[in-house]
Design a protein around this motif. Structure first.
Motif, mmCIF file in Angstrom:
data_model
loop_
_atom_site.group_PDB
_atom_site.id
_atom_site.type_symbol
_atom_site.label_atom_id
_atom_site.label_comp_id
_atom_site.label_asym_id
_atom_site.label_seq_id
_atom_site.Cartn_x
_atom_site.Cartn_y
_atom_site.Cartn_z
ATOM 1 N N PRO A 156 0.827 -1.208 0.000
ATOM 2 C CA PRO A 156 0.000 0.000 0.000
ATOM 3 C C PRO A 156 0.862 1.259 0.000
ATOM 4 N N ARG A 157 0.347 2.338 -0.556
ATOM 5 C CA ARG A 157 1.069 3.605 -0.535
ATOM 6 C C ARG A 157 1.231 4.090 0.903
ATOM 7 N N ARG A 158 2.406 4.643 1.162
ATOM 8 C CA ARG A 158 2.649 5.179 2.501
ATOM 9 C C ARG A 158 1.857 6.467 2.680
ATOM 10 N N PHE A 159 1.435 6.705 3.884
ATOM 11 C CA PHE A 159 0.638 7.890 4.145
ATOM 12 C C PHE A 159 0.975 8.419 5.537
ATOM 13 N N ARG A 160 0.521 9.610 5.824
ATOM 14 C CA ARG A 160 0.747 10.203 7.135
ATOM 15 C C ARG A 160 -0.595 10.581 7.740
ATOM 16 N N ASP A 161 -0.705 10.348 9.018
ATOM 17 C CA ASP A 161 -1.890 10.759 9.756
ATOM 18 C C ASP A 161 -1.415 11.135 11.154
ATOM 19 N N PRO A 162 -0.826 12.311 11.302
ATOM 20 C CA PRO A 162 -0.229 12.681 12.591
ATOM 21 C C PRO A 162 -1.234 12.778 13.721
ATOM 22 N N VAL A 163 -2.480 13.108 13.413
ATOM 23 C CA VAL A 163 -3.483 13.228 14.476
ATOM 24 C C VAL A 163 -3.753 11.866 15.099
ATOM 25 N N VAL A 164 -3.996 10.870 14.259
ATOM 26 C CA VAL A 164 -4.241 9.513 14.759
ATOM 27 C C VAL A 164 -3.014 8.986 15.491
ATOM 28 N N ALA A 165 -1.825 9.248 14.941
ATOM 29 C CA ALA A 165 -0.593 8.785 15.588
ATOM 30 C C ALA A 165 -0.456 9.388 16.982
ATOM 31 N N HIS A 195 -4.559 0.928 9.639
ATOM 32 C CA HIS A 195 -4.284 2.368 9.510
ATOM 33 C C HIS A 195 -3.593 2.874 10.772
ATOM 34 N N LEU A 196 -4.046 2.383 11.908
ATOM 35 C CA LEU A 196 -3.483 2.789 13.188
ATOM 36 C C LEU A 196 -2.001 2.427 13.274
#
Length: 265
Positions: A156-165, A195-196
């Motif tokens: 899968p493509r890498r993604f960023r989700d700083p809020v969830v992190a 995703h988490l």
């Protein structure tokens, strides 16, 4: 060669896993049978031949085999010395029935990275107290399996989700001792477990279970410096037992808790 067999089976406290089964067989052959769970199989020594939906298949050591539920199959040694295998049985929460047809078509997956991840999953499943690591590894294994079955084997493509992190880090910080399952964390943060894991690892360069263990080891170090014996430290920092503490402590600090404590001033 005389018939021989070695079998170990258990049910870990990991959502989605109904059984873990490790076995070595020299001559035993399975008759046709079915399971009500998905069979995720790797072979460490030798090879297995089996029939699934009237087609013959094999499992060399570099292959991951995924046998779907409710579809008859058998199994027998394909090499003179028999075979040694490790199996995880997964319920429908990890892989849905809509994927059964694809698994019947291509049950044997040549994917070295997946093979490595499944091996690491087994290692985590065998260690009491490392359920969060096992759950995290299983989540990523299941995601890659679904990609294969949907003919999207690429990563899968890498993604960023700083809020969830950040939210997961705060949850782990608040639950260092009691811990939290990946499923519970995903439900609380309203996101998918995969995703988490990817969001957290992408943001902090460390998996959630590694972060939690490092926080526990940090607390353990402070308690040892305060004079608390290792056995008491394990219970106060969320480890399964003293052996669980020792394994992770030595991995992160380089010495056992007892050696660390005797070296303090």
């Amino acid at each position: 060669m005389a018939t021989g067999q070695e079998v170990t089976a258990w049910r870990p406290s990991v959502p989605g896993v109904t059984e873990v089964f490790h076995a070595r067989f020299t001559e035993y052959a399975y008759p046709m049978h079915v399971h009500d769970a998905w069979t995720l199989l790797i072979v460490d020594d030798g090879a297995v031949r089996y029939d699934l939906d009237r087609h013959e298949h094999g499992t060399p050591h570099d292959t991951v085999s995924l046998l779907p539920p409710h579809v008859p199959h058998n199994g027998s040694p394909a090499t003179p010395g028999g075979f040694r295998k490790r199996v995880v049985y997964l319920d429908g929460s990890r892989l849905g029935d809509e994927l059964i047809g694809r698994a019947v078509d291509t049950p044997d997956l040549r994917d070295p990275r997946l093979r490595l991840h499944v091996g690491r999953l087994h290692a985590a499943l065998a260690r009491p107290g490392d359920e969060l690591e096992a759950e995290s590894r299983l989540t990523l294994v299941a995601e890659r399996l679904r990609g294969h079955l949907r003919r999207r084997a690429e990563a899968p493509r890498r993604f960023r989700d700083p809020v969830v992190a950040r939210e997961l880090r705060e949850l782990l910080d608040a639950r260092v001792v009691e811990g939290v399952t990946l499923q519970e964390a995903a439900a609380r943060l309203h996101t998918h477990p995969a995703h988490l894991v990817r969001a957290f690892s992408g943001a902090y360069g460390i998996a959630p279970h590694q972060y939690l263990m490092s926080r526990r080891v940090g607390r353990a170090r402070r308690l040892l410096l305060d004079g608390v014996p290792p056995g008491g430290v394990a219970a106060l920092t969320g480890f399964y037992d003293q052996a669980h503490l020792t394994r992770h402590f030595k991995k992160l600090v380089g010495v056992t808790p007892g050696r660390y404590r005797t070296g303090t001033r």
